[in-house]
Design a protein around this motif. Sequence first.
Motif, PDB file in Angstrom:
ATOM      1  N   ASN A  13      -0.805  -4.781  -6.988  1.00 45.33           N
ATOM      2  CA  ASN A  13       0.622  -4.967  -6.367  1.00 45.33           C
ATOM      3  C   ASN A  13       0.513  -5.830  -5.139  1.00 45.33           C
ATOM      4  N   SER A  14      -0.480  -6.001  -4.401  1.00 45.47           N
ATOM      5  CA  SER A  14      -0.296  -6.572  -2.989  1.00 45.47           C
ATOM      6  C   SER A  14      -0.610  -8.086  -3.177  1.00 45.47           C
ATOM      7  N   ASP A  15      -0.377  -8.724  -2.045  1.00 46.74           N
ATOM      8  CA  ASP A  15      -0.392 -10.177  -1.997  1.00 46.74           C
ATOM      9  C   ASP A  15      -1.877 -10.361  -1.323  1.00 46.74           C
ATOM     10  N   LYS A  16      -2.738 -10.838  -2.081  1.00 48.11           N
ATOM     11  CA  LYS A  16      -4.216 -11.198  -1.650  1.00 48.11           C
ATOM     12  C   LYS A  16      -4.212 -12.060  -0.408  1.00 48.11           C
ATOM     13  N   PHE A  20      -1.983 -10.065   6.845  1.00 47.45           N
ATOM     14  CA  PHE A  20      -1.162  -8.898   7.664  1.00 47.45           C
ATOM     15  C   PHE A  20      -0.980  -7.591   6.688  1.00 47.45           C
ATOM     16  N   GLN A  21      -0.665  -7.838   5.450  1.00 45.28           N
ATOM     17  CA  GLN A  21      -0.359  -6.893   4.292  1.00 45.28           C
ATOM     18  C   GLN A  21      -1.788  -6.292   4.172  1.00 45.28           C
ATOM     19  N   GLN A  22      -2.716  -6.963   3.742  1.00 47.70           N
ATOM     20  CA  GLN A  22      -4.013  -6.534   3.495  1.00 47.70           C
ATOM     21  C   GLN A  22      -4.755  -5.689   4.738  1.00 47.70           C
ATOM     22  N   GLU A  81       6.260   0.516   5.579  1.00 44.24           N
ATOM     23  CA  GLU A  81       6.142  -0.835   5.789  1.00 44.24           C
ATOM     24  C   GLU A  81       5.468  -1.620   4.718  1.00 44.24           C
ATOM     25  N   LEU A  82       4.426  -1.011   4.350  1.00 43.44           N
ATOM     26  CA  LEU A  82       3.615  -1.516   2.961  1.00 43.44           C
ATOM     27  C   LEU A  82       4.489  -1.431   1.742  1.00 43.44           C
ATOM     28  N   TYR A  83       5.250  -0.582   1.352  1.00 44.57           N
ATOM     29  CA  TYR A  83       6.191  -0.656   0.441  1.00 44.57           C
ATOM     30  C   TYR A  83       7.089  -1.640   0.674  1.00 44.57           C
ATOM     31  N   SER A  84       7.874  -1.847   1.632  1.00 47.49           N
ATOM     32  CA  SER A  84       8.592  -2.833   1.774  1.00 47.49           C
ATOM     33  C   SER A  84       8.037  -4.284   1.613  1.00 47.49           C
ATOM     34  N   MET A  88       8.771  -6.783  -1.142  1.00 50.41           N
ATOM     35  CA  MET A  88       9.231  -8.274  -0.673  1.00 50.41           C
ATOM     36  C   MET A  88       8.460  -9.315  -1.396  1.00 50.41           C
ATOM     37  N   SER A  89       7.247  -9.207  -1.352  1.00 49.56           N
ATOM     38  CA  SER A  89       6.178 -10.106  -2.070  1.00 49.56           C
ATOM     39  C   SER A  89       6.417 -10.250  -3.514  1.00 49.56           C
ATOM     40  N   LYS A  90       6.771  -9.156  -4.477  1.00 55.10           N
ATOM     41  CA  LYS A  90       7.286  -9.248  -5.662  1.00 55.10           C
ATOM     42  C   LYS A  90       8.470  -9.859  -5.810  1.00 55.10           C
ATOM     43  N   ILE A  91       9.423  -9.753  -5.082  1.00 52.68           N
ATOM     44  CA  ILE A  91      10.817 -10.251  -5.214  1.00 52.68           C
ATOM     45  C   ILE A  91      10.385 -11.911  -4.897  1.00 52.68           C
TER      46      ILE A  91
END
Length: 110
Positions: A13-16, A20-22, A81-84, A88-91
């Motif tokens: 589900n994450s943006d590779k 920052f997210q990683q 933070e990660l969930y939001s 946001m990445s999905k949206i």
Amino acid sequence: MTQSKMEQYFKENSDKNNLFQQEKISRYLDLRKLYNKLNKSIKADGAVISVENGKQKFVKVNPAVSEKEKLNTQLLNLEKELYSSIEMSKIKARKSVHKTPPKEDKGGLV
């Protein structure tokens, strides 16, 4: 090594491309490992431990308990933070899919 369900969730589900997210995901997974180690330590040694200092012997709360509480707070904050961030990445991904112009064949004169 098998991946935990959390690691699988983040991988799927994450943006590779979001560094920052990683980084947050990596930090979160490291903190979870430490949290689990503290949990094992508390189970093995108990919530209260005996301490000997020379001739003195006394009982005190296992220091792992307070460290586990601190880690829990950090984990909860990172989870939010990660969930939001993931949502946001999905949206953004859904919006970019809808904004692509439809392909139209512009037929020429034949």
